[in-house]
Design a protein around this motif. Structure first.
Motif, PDB file in Angstrom:
ATOM      1  N   LEU A  97       0.828  -1.215   0.000  1.00 51.71           N
ATOM      2  CA  LEU A  97       0.000   0.000   0.000  1.00 51.71           C
ATOM      3  C   LEU A  97       0.858   1.258   0.000  1.00 51.71           C
ATOM      4  O   LEU A  97       0.475   2.283  -0.572  1.00 51.71           O
ATOM      5  N   ALA A  98       2.021   1.197   0.637  1.00 52.97           N
ATOM      6  CA  ALA A  98       2.913   2.354   0.681  1.00 52.97           C
ATOM      7  C   ALA A  98       3.410   2.756  -0.703  1.00 52.97           C
ATOM      8  O   ALA A  98       3.831   3.900  -0.905  1.00 52.97           O
ATOM      9  N   SER A  99       3.339   1.827  -1.652  1.00 55.79           N
ATOM     10  CA  SER A  99       3.821   2.116  -3.008  1.00 55.79           C
ATOM     11  C   SER A  99       2.719   2.639  -3.925  1.00 55.79           C
ATOM     12  O   SER A  99       3.001   3.056  -5.048  1.00 55.79           O
ATOM     13  N   VAL A 100       1.477   2.626  -3.454  1.00 52.84           N
ATOM     14  CA  VAL A 100       0.355   3.085  -4.281  1.00 52.84           C
ATOM     15  C   VAL A 100       0.303   4.603  -4.262  1.00 52.84           C
ATOM     16  O   VAL A 100       0.193   5.220  -3.189  1.00 52.84           O
ATOM     17  N   GLU A 101       0.386   5.208  -5.435  1.00 57.50           N
ATOM     18  CA  GLU A 101       0.327   6.663  -5.538  1.00 57.50           C
ATOM     19  C   GLU A 101      -1.010   7.179  -5.019  1.00 57.50           C
ATOM     20  O   GLU A 101      -2.073   6.701  -5.419  1.00 57.50           O
ATOM     21  N   GLY A 102      -0.956   8.130  -4.108  1.00 55.21           N
ATOM     22  CA  GLY A 102      -2.179   8.745  -3.591  1.00 55.21           C
ATOM     23  C   GLY A 102      -2.637   8.199  -2.258  1.00 55.21           C
ATOM     24  O   GLY A 102      -3.485   8.797  -1.596  1.00 55.21           O
ATOM     25  N   VAL A 103      -2.110   7.047  -1.825  1.00 56.14           N
ATOM     26  CA  VAL A 103      -2.527   6.466  -0.554  1.00 56.14           C
ATOM     27  C   VAL A 103      -1.687   7.032   0.589  1.00 56.14           C
ATOM     28  O   VAL A 103      -0.458   6.966   0.562  1.00 56.14           O
ATOM     29  N   SER A 104      -2.361   7.586   1.570  1.00 59.46           N
ATOM     30  CA  SER A 104      -1.715   8.028   2.806  1.00 59.46           C
ATOM     31  C   SER A 104      -2.256   7.145   3.923  1.00 59.46           C
ATOM     32  O   SER A 104      -3.434   7.224   4.269  1.00 59.46           O
ATOM     33  N   LEU A 105      -1.403   6.259   4.453  1.00 60.78           N
ATOM     34  CA  LEU A 105      -1.861   5.271   5.422  1.00 60.78           C
ATOM     35  C   LEU A 105      -1.714   5.786   6.851  1.00 60.78           C
ATOM     36  O   LEU A 105      -0.644   6.246   7.248  1.00 60.78           O
ATOM     37  N   ARG A 106      -2.798   5.696   7.605  1.00 60.59           N
ATOM     38  CA  ARG A 106      -2.834   6.155   8.991  1.00 60.59           C
ATOM     39  C   ARG A 106      -3.201   4.979   9.886  1.00 60.59           C
ATOM     40  O   ARG A 106      -4.281   4.415   9.757  1.00 60.59           O
ATOM     41  N   GLU A 107      -2.298   4.613  10.779  1.00 63.42           N
ATOM     42  CA  GLU A 107      -2.544   3.459  11.641  1.00 63.42           C
ATOM     43  C   GLU A 107      -3.595   3.793  12.698  1.00 63.42           C
ATOM     44  O   GLU A 107      -3.554   4.850  13.319  1.00 63.42           O
TER      45      GLU A 107
END
Length: 254
Positions: free
Chosen positions: A159-169
């Protein structure tokens, strides 16, 4: 001569087949993008988990034998579900007497079976995907994928490599959402309290998209979010990794 591409059998799962075929198509795309030849055996059925969890070993064993036969001959079997993957990998061998033909075949299938993100990262050595998916996202770890298959970093890495995704734990991302297969039917009051707590943690992240790798968890959480009027969208990890934002989110598509 170059090695032939891995021949992969996709175990679609009942919930994907009946409620969310886009997850299956996304899984096929991801597998083909990394060079796999993908087939979907028509003879596949349920993995047998509902029967197994209810103590019906006879039916679970019969279902397992059918799945074993349907996926015979593939280099790998890939499942877009930690729950069904856990059933095949961990519990199929337990259904048969040690040393029996069924036990040996179950072990052979278990060794070739992988959850989707685990297969991409561990087997195919993929560390990024070419996809775009605009989302402030948070990820829920399903119980079976995390505890039976040890899957945690794999989906996050991709998911970290997907453009546009900002992951919030979120807080307690690894705590059950209250689905638990038949648990939510047998103990709806307890299940709903667990789900309410999970939703508070999801909303606290400020995410607009909830992602997970199991359709059971996703449908459970999406249903509750819809009932309380939340604007948070719900997606399977395969859809995000494949860049499929054209398909309506889970619950909205119902």
């Amino acid at each position: 001569m170059p090695e032939s591409p891995p021949r992969v059998g996709l175990f679609v799962t009942c919930l994907v087949d009946l409620f969310r075929p886009s997850v299956g198509f996304a899984a096929v795309k991801l597998l083909e993008d990394v060079g796999c030849t993908v087939e979907v055996p028509e003879a596949q059925t349920c993995c047998g988990q509902p029967a197994h969890n209810s103590g019906d070993r006879a039916d679970a064993r019969a279902i397992a034998l059918n799945v074993i036969a349907a996926f015979r001959g593939f280099d790998y079997v890939v499942v877009p579900s930690g729950s069904c993957g856990g059933m095949i990998v961990k519990h199929y061998p337990e259904l048969f007497d040690t040393g029996s033909a069924g036990h040996e075949e179950a072990l052979h299938l278990a060794r070739r079976t992988h959850e989707l993100t685990s297969f991409l990262t561990r087997v195919m050595k993929v560390d990024k995907v070419e996809a775009r998916f605009p989302a402030r996202a948070t990820y829920h770890d399903s119980c079976s994928g995390l505890r039976e298959l040890g899957i945690r970093e794999e989906p996050r890495k991709l998911l970290a490599s997907v453009e546009g995704v900002s992951l919030r734990e979120m807080t307690d991302a690894d705590v059950c959402c209250g689905f638990g297969g038949t648990f939510c039917v047998k103990y709806p009051g307890i299940s709903d309290k667990m789900l309410e707590k999970k939703l508070r943690h999801i909303e606290a992240t400020g995410a607009d998209t909830l992602i997970a790798g199991d359709m059971g968890c996703l449908m459970n959480m999406a249903g509750k979010l819809k009932r309380v009027g939340s604007a948070i969208k719900v997606r399977h990890v395969a859809e995000v990794l494949a860049g499929d934002y054209a398909t309506p989110p889970i619950a909205e598509a119902e």
